[in-house]
Design a protein around this motif. Structure first.
Motif, mmCIF file in Angstrom:
data_model
loop_
_atom_site.group_PDB
_atom_site.id
_atom_site.type_symbol
_atom_site.label_atom_id
_atom_site.label_comp_id
_atom_site.label_asym_id
_atom_site.label_seq_id
_atom_site.Cartn_x
_atom_site.Cartn_y
_atom_site.Cartn_z
ATOM 1 N N ARG A 14 0.707 -1.138 0.052
ATOM 2 C CA ARG A 14 -0.193 0.172 0.009
ATOM 3 C C ARG A 14 0.800 1.150 0.044
ATOM 4 O O ARG A 14 0.154 2.376 -0.023
ATOM 5 N N TRP A 15 2.139 1.015 0.210
ATOM 6 C CA TRP A 15 3.108 2.430 0.278
ATOM 7 C C TRP A 15 2.906 3.180 -1.055
ATOM 8 O O TRP A 15 2.784 4.563 -0.794
ATOM 9 N N GLU A 16 2.896 2.673 -2.471
ATOM 10 C CA GLU A 16 2.386 3.524 -3.470
ATOM 11 C C GLU A 16 1.213 4.130 -3.328
ATOM 12 O O GLU A 16 1.059 5.230 -4.019
ATOM 13 N N ASP A 17 0.141 3.592 -2.679
ATOM 14 C CA ASP A 17 -1.305 4.167 -2.555
ATOM 15 C C ASP A 17 -0.933 5.568 -1.728
ATOM 16 O O ASP A 17 -1.609 6.589 -1.950
ATOM 17 N N LEU A 18 0.077 5.505 -0.844
ATOM 18 C CA LEU A 18 -0.085 6.679 0.081
ATOM 19 C C LEU A 18 0.953 7.715 -0.675
ATOM 20 O O LEU A 18 0.595 8.920 -0.374
ATOM 21 N N ARG A 19 1.731 7.047 -1.469
ATOM 22 C CA ARG A 19 2.473 8.290 -2.276
ATOM 23 C C ARG A 19 1.445 9.096 -3.293
ATOM 24 O O ARG A 19 1.406 10.416 -3.370
ATOM 25 N N ALA A 20 0.571 8.283 -3.738
ATOM 26 C CA ALA A 20 -0.184 8.914 -4.487
ATOM 27 C C ALA A 20 -1.366 9.714 -3.820
ATOM 28 O O ALA A 20 -1.606 10.783 -4.205
ATOM 29 N N ALA A 21 -1.693 9.202 -2.652
ATOM 30 C CA ALA A 21 -2.603 10.148 -1.645
ATOM 31 C C ALA A 21 -1.808 11.489 -1.282
ATOM 32 O O ALA A 21 -2.509 12.517 -0.907
ATOM 33 N N LEU A 22 -0.381 11.298 -1.315
ATOM 34 C CA LEU A 22 0.248 12.596 -0.710
ATOM 35 C C LEU A 22 0.048 13.875 -1.448
ATOM 36 O O LEU A 22 -0.305 15.074 -0.871
ATOM 37 N N ALA A 23 -0.284 13.652 -2.646
ATOM 38 C CA ALA A 23 -0.522 14.998 -3.637
ATOM 39 C C ALA A 23 -2.032 15.174 -4.013
ATOM 40 O O ALA A 23 -2.340 16.066 -4.918
ATOM 41 N N GLY A 153 1.629 0.227 11.889
ATOM 42 C CA GLY A 153 1.756 0.866 10.514
ATOM 43 C C GLY A 153 0.679 0.470 9.589
ATOM 44 O O GLY A 153 0.120 1.198 8.940
ATOM 45 N N ALA A 154 0.285 -0.654 9.718
ATOM 46 C CA ALA A 154 -0.874 -1.184 8.836
ATOM 47 C C ALA A 154 -2.165 -0.611 9.362
ATOM 48 O O ALA A 154 -3.012 -0.039 8.330
ATOM 49 N N ARG A 155 -2.254 -0.345 10.493
ATOM 50 C CA ARG A 155 -3.339 0.498 11.002
ATOM 51 C C ARG A 155 -3.623 1.783 10.579
ATOM 52 O O ARG A 155 -4.648 2.474 10.067
ATOM 53 N N ARG A 156 -2.353 2.613 10.534
ATOM 54 C CA ARG A 156 -2.378 3.992 10.099
ATOM 55 C C ARG A 156 -2.674 4.154 8.644
ATOM 56 O O ARG A 156 -3.118 4.956 8.159
ATOM 57 N N ILE A 157 -2.117 3.153 7.797
ATOM 58 C CA ILE A 157 -2.395 2.979 6.490
ATOM 59 C C ILE A 157 -3.905 3.067 6.092
ATOM 60 O O ILE A 157 -4.348 3.581 5.353
ATOM 61 N N GLU A 158 -4.267 2.014 6.729
ATOM 62 C CA GLU A 158 -5.848 1.781 6.430
ATOM 63 C C GLU A 158 -6.716 2.922 6.933
ATOM 64 O O GLU A 158 -7.559 3.174 6.162
ATOM 65 N N GLN A 159 -6.273 3.586 7.961
ATOM 66 C CA GLN A 159 -7.042 4.716 8.448
ATOM 67 C C GLN A 159 -6.595 6.017 7.525
ATOM 68 O O GLN A 159 -7.790 6.713 7.094
ATOM 69 N N THR A 160 -5.530 6.090 7.060
ATOM 70 C CA THR A 160 -5.149 7.284 6.285
ATOM 71 C C THR A 160 -5.985 6.817 4.894
ATOM 72 O O THR A 160 -6.371 7.875 4.362
#
Length: 207
Positions: A14-23, A153-160
């Protein structure tokens, strides 16, 4: 029950999903959703008509202080926190368990270079699954520490990313008019809804 390995895979995948959500232009989801909590508070202290006016003002883009920012700070903070925890955990395990010699072995953890959250998550995953590497197996205490870091870490990603179902009671300071406890539920892309556990009345952000 979700395992440590599944949590570590979630972080890596899911890390790339976070990168996409960053902007992204959308706001970071919060749980419980602050807007619904504010709406219910307004309903408690104002009449329905006053609450509607206040909600309209909240959405007015001309309000002072509202301006675009280049990145979503909440997503950025989440990424920094997760990455720091994973890398620190990998550093600690390598410092105590990794054997000297064979510096070019591909399974070794390096203190320079590929120090990213996905790489650290996959490296820790290999240690949890006891794949071959030049070092000693994790102790029980180390496994428990990795489990805590991975789960958070997984919890924070799912929440974000708003991937997980959510359900939470409002505090006692925000009861329903009937005196019952109000429960907010939603998440995983669903529109948040509040429901009184006493009389069963439902609220949404629309009213």
């Amino acid at each position: 029950m979700t395992t440590t390995a599944q949590h570590l895979r979630t972080i890596a995948l899911r890390w790339e999903d976070l990168r996409a959500a960053l902007a992204a232009d959308t706001q970071t989801p919060t749980w419980p959703p602050a807007t619904l909590r504010q709406y219910l508070t307004q309903m408690e202290h104002h009449g329905r008509e006053d609450a509607i006016v206040l909600r309209a003002l909240e959405r007015d883009p001309g309000q002072i202080g509202e301006r675009p920012i280049p990145i979503r700070v909440g997503v950025y903070d989440t990424m920094r926190a997760i990455e720091a925890a994973l890398i620190e955990t990998a550093d600690q395990i390598a410092a105590t368990n990794q054997l000297n010699g064979g510096s070019e072995h591909p399974h070794r953890w390096r203190y320079q270079g590929r120090r990213t959250a996905p790489y650290a998550a996959l490296w820790l995953l290999a240690r949890v699954e006891r794949r071959f590497w030049p070092g000693r197996a994790l102790t029980e205490a180390q496994e428990q520490h990795v489990a805590r870091v991975a789960a958070e870490g997984a919890r924070r990603i799912e929440q974000t990313l708003d991937l997980a179902d959510g359900r939470r009671d409002l505090t006692a300071a925000h009861p329903c008019q009937c005196g019952g406890t109000i429960e907010i539920y939603g998440g995983a892309g669903a529109t948040p809804i509040a429901r009184c556990q006493g009389c069963g009345v439902l609220w949404t952000e629309a009213g």
